[in-house]
Design a protein around this motif. Structure first.
Motif, PDB file in Angstrom:
ATOM      1  N   GLY A 178       0.811  -1.208   0.000  1.00  0.00           N
ATOM      2  CA  GLY A 178       0.000   0.000   0.000  1.00  0.00           C
ATOM      3  C   GLY A 178       0.849   1.264   0.000  1.00  0.00           C
ATOM      4  N   GLN A 179       2.020   1.187   0.635  1.00  0.00           N
ATOM      5  CA  GLN A 179       2.902   2.360   0.648  1.00  0.00           C
ATOM      6  C   GLN A 179       3.482   2.651  -0.732  1.00  0.00           C
ATOM      7  N   VAL A 180       3.775   1.571  -1.477  1.00  0.00           N
ATOM      8  CA  VAL A 180       4.246   1.770  -2.857  1.00  0.00           C
ATOM      9  C   VAL A 180       3.142   2.434  -3.683  1.00  0.00           C
ATOM     10  N   LEU A 181       1.941   1.923  -3.516  1.00  0.00           N
ATOM     11  CA  LEU A 181       0.798   2.497  -4.222  1.00  0.00           C
ATOM     12  C   LEU A 181       0.599   3.966  -3.833  1.00  0.00           C
ATOM     13  N   ASP A 182       0.648   4.236  -2.545  1.00  0.00           N
ATOM     14  CA  ASP A 182       0.479   5.615  -2.066  1.00  0.00           C
ATOM     15  C   ASP A 182       1.517   6.554  -2.673  1.00  0.00           C
ATOM     16  N   GLN A 183       2.752   6.057  -2.763  1.00  0.00           N
ATOM     17  CA  GLN A 183       3.821   6.889  -3.311  1.00  0.00           C
ATOM     18  C   GLN A 183       3.521   7.302  -4.749  1.00  0.00           C
ATOM     19  N   VAL A 184       3.100   6.320  -5.553  1.00  0.00           N
ATOM     20  CA  VAL A 184       2.842   6.629  -6.966  1.00  0.00           C
ATOM     21  C   VAL A 184       1.595   7.501  -7.110  1.00  0.00           C
ATOM     22  N   LEU A 185       0.591   7.254  -6.302  1.00  0.00           N
ATOM     23  CA  LEU A 185      -0.603   8.102  -6.357  1.00  0.00           C
ATOM     24  C   LEU A 185      -0.235   9.547  -6.027  1.00  0.00           C
ATOM     25  N   GLN A 186       0.634   9.686  -5.042  1.00  0.00           N
ATOM     26  CA  GLN A 186       1.055  11.032  -4.658  1.00  0.00           C
ATOM     27  C   GLN A 186       1.820  11.714  -5.787  1.00  0.00           C
ATOM     28  N   GLU A 187       2.708  10.951  -6.430  1.00  0.00           N
ATOM     29  CA  GLU A 187       3.446  11.506  -7.576  1.00  0.00           C
ATOM     30  C   GLU A 187       2.499  11.971  -8.682  1.00  0.00           C
ATOM     31  N   LEU A 188       1.410  11.236  -8.835  1.00  0.00           N
ATOM     32  CA  LEU A 188       0.461  11.554  -9.901  1.00  0.00           C
ATOM     33  C   LEU A 188      -0.557  12.608  -9.466  1.00  0.00           C
ATOM     34  N   GLY A 189      -0.504  12.974  -8.203  1.00  0.00           N
ATOM     35  CA  GLY A 189      -1.432  13.985  -7.682  1.00  0.00           C
ATOM     36  C   GLY A 189      -2.858  13.478  -7.548  1.00  0.00           C
ATOM     37  N   ILE A 190      -3.012  12.183  -7.294  1.00  0.00           N
ATOM     38  CA  ILE A 190      -4.346  11.620  -7.138  1.00  0.00           C
ATOM     39  C   ILE A 190      -4.566  11.203  -5.692  1.00  0.00           C
ATOM     40  N   ARG A 191      -5.675  11.651  -5.147  1.00  0.00           N
ATOM     41  CA  ARG A 191      -5.980  11.319  -3.751  1.00  0.00           C
ATOM     42  C   ARG A 191      -6.488   9.897  -3.640  1.00  0.00           C
ATOM     43  N   ARG A 192      -5.922   9.182  -2.693  1.00  0.00           N
ATOM     44  CA  ARG A 192      -6.312   7.787  -2.497  1.00  0.00           C
ATOM     45  C   ARG A 192      -7.792   7.655  -2.132  1.00  0.00           C
ATOM     46  N   ASP A 193      -8.318   8.650  -1.429  1.00  0.00           N
ATOM     47  CA  ASP A 193      -9.711   8.523  -0.982  1.00  0.00           C
ATOM     48  C   ASP A 193     -10.730   8.757  -2.099  1.00  0.00           C
ATOM     49  N   THR A 194     -10.246   8.941  -3.332  1.00  0.00           N
ATOM     50  CA  THR A 194     -11.165   9.000  -4.471  1.00  0.00           C
ATOM     51  C   THR A 194     -11.312   7.637  -5.144  1.00  0.00           C
ATOM     52  N   ILE A 195     -10.516   6.676  -4.696  1.00  0.00           N
ATOM     53  CA  ILE A 195     -10.444   5.359  -5.339  1.00  0.00           C
ATOM     54  C   ILE A 195     -11.050   4.302  -4.433  1.00  0.00           C
ATOM     55  N   TYR A 196     -11.668   3.305  -5.038  1.00  0.00           N
ATOM     56  CA  TYR A 196     -12.120   2.138  -4.283  1.00  0.00           C
ATOM     57  C   TYR A 196     -11.064   1.045  -4.438  1.00  0.00           C
ATOM     58  N   LEU A 197     -10.546   0.562  -3.304  1.00  0.00           N
ATOM     59  CA  LEU A 197      -9.494  -0.463  -3.308  1.00  0.00           C
ATOM     60  C   LEU A 197     -10.036  -1.772  -2.775  1.00  0.00           C
ATOM     61  N   THR A 198      -9.768  -2.854  -3.501  1.00  0.00           N
ATOM     62  CA  THR A 198     -10.218  -4.137  -3.002  1.00  0.00           C
ATOM     63  C   THR A 198      -9.260  -5.240  -3.458  1.00  0.00           C
ATOM     64  N   ASN A 199      -9.631  -6.475  -3.183  1.00  0.00           N
ATOM     65  CA  ASN A 199      -8.788  -7.619  -3.527  1.00  0.00           C
ATOM     66  C   ASN A 199      -9.616  -8.742  -4.146  1.00  0.00           C
ATOM     67  N   ALA A 200      -8.940  -9.583  -4.925  1.00  0.00           N
ATOM     68  CA  ALA A 200      -9.614 -10.729  -5.538  1.00  0.00           C
ATOM     69  C   ALA A 200     -10.052 -11.726  -4.478  1.00  0.00           C
ATOM     70  N   VAL A 201      -9.265 -11.835  -3.410  1.00  0.00           N
ATOM     71  CA  VAL A 201      -9.551 -12.757  -2.303  1.00  0.00           C
ATOM     72  C   VAL A 201      -9.591 -11.932  -1.018  1.00  0.00           C
ATOM     73  N   LYS A 202     -10.581 -12.168  -0.181  1.00  0.00           N
ATOM     74  CA  LYS A 202     -10.823 -11.277   0.964  1.00  0.00           C
ATOM     75  C   LYS A 202     -10.218 -11.754   2.283  1.00  0.00           C
ATOM     76  N   HIS A 203      -9.629 -12.927   2.307  1.00  0.00           N
ATOM     77  CA  HIS A 203      -8.945 -13.372   3.525  1.00  0.00           C
ATOM     78  C   HIS A 203      -7.454 -13.601   3.255  1.00  0.00           C
ATOM     79  N   PHE A 204      -6.642 -13.317   4.251  1.00  0.00           N
ATOM     80  CA  PHE A 204      -5.183 -13.480   4.193  1.00  0.00           C
ATOM     81  C   PHE A 204      -4.834 -14.965   4.246  1.00  0.00           C
ATOM     82  N   LYS A 205      -3.990 -15.407   3.328  1.00  0.00           N
ATOM     83  CA  LYS A 205      -3.496 -16.785   3.330  1.00  0.00           C
ATOM     84  C   LYS A 205      -2.009 -16.767   3.650  1.00  0.00           C
TER      85      LYS A 205
END
Ligand code: URA
Ligand code: SF4
Length: 205
Positions: A70-97
């Motif tokens: 998530g920190q890598v993602l945050d870094q690139v979003l920041q570089e692009l000037g896009i706020r994370r809270d405008t995006i919906y984030l999810t996963n293909a699988v909802k439990h940690f394996k």
């Protein structure tokens, strides 16, 4: 067969879906993990990001992409000037394996069966949101959205229309960037940046 289907309410209300997902017993992954990590973000998001599955920190906190990836993602979003809270984030699988080592819980790739079992949750999220742009992070998400024959190395960074979004693109998973040896990691980071820059250029200001 393993499937989340009987646990998924027939609704487009994301809050209702999120609440129901906490009771999911659709596959064996609910047994070992701390909690379901459902998607997070605005219900009217124009863009949805789909990762693979929650990691260690996501499992503990119950929120997607709050660990190193998530920190890598945050870094690139920041570089692009896009706020994370405008995006919906999810996963293909909802439990940690994971498997346990002496000190840590080590991420394990979900099986095709577990990915298939969890798919109804992702389908429900995408149908509730109806995003304009859909970004698949890594091969697991890409195969769910773009089909089992999708090859990330050959087909990443190219936008196509899918049943889920008119503009759908697959890129690297940020964890792959973190795992790679330093030199290769830089190359992968540049690819990730340029793929997300393509997306950023599509977004209405
Ligand atoms: N990796 C993912 O694919 N998703 C998360 O939420 C965290 C790490
Ligand atoms: Fe249900 Fe998905 Fe968790 Fe399996 S991984 S129990 S299908 S929410």
């Amino acid at each position: 067969v393993s499937t989340a289907q009987p646990f998924v309410p027939n609704t487009d209300d994301l809050r209702e879906l999120a609440a129901a997902s906490r009771q999911c017993r659709g596959c064996d992954l609910c047994q070992q993990a701390t909690q379901t990590v459902f998607g997070a973000g605005p219900t009217d998001a124009q863009t949805v990001f789909v990762g693979e599955q929650p990691g260690d920190q996501e499992d503990l906190r119950g929120t997607p992409f709050v660990g190193p990836a998530g920190q890598v993602l945050d870094q690139v979003l920041q570089e692009l000037g896009i706020r994370r809270d405008t995006i919906y984030l999810t996963n293909a699988v909802k439990h940690f394996k994971f498997t346990r080592s002496a000190k840590r819980r080590l991420h394990q790739k979900p099986s095709a069966r577990q990915v298939a079992a969890c798919r109804p949750w992702l389908e429900a999220e995408l149908s509730a949101i109806g995003p304009q742009h859909l970004i698949c992070l890594g091969a697991t998400a890409a195969r769910v959205v773009l089909g089992p024959n999708f090859r990330l190395t050959e087909q990443r960074g190219v936008a196509v229309a899918t049943e889920y979004a008119p503009w759908t693109l697959a890129t690297l998973h940020p964890s792959a960037i973190l795992r790679a040896p330093a030199k290769q990691s830089q190359v992968l980071m540049e690819q990730f940046r340029s793929d997300l820059a393509l997306w950023a250029s599509q977004i209405e200001p």
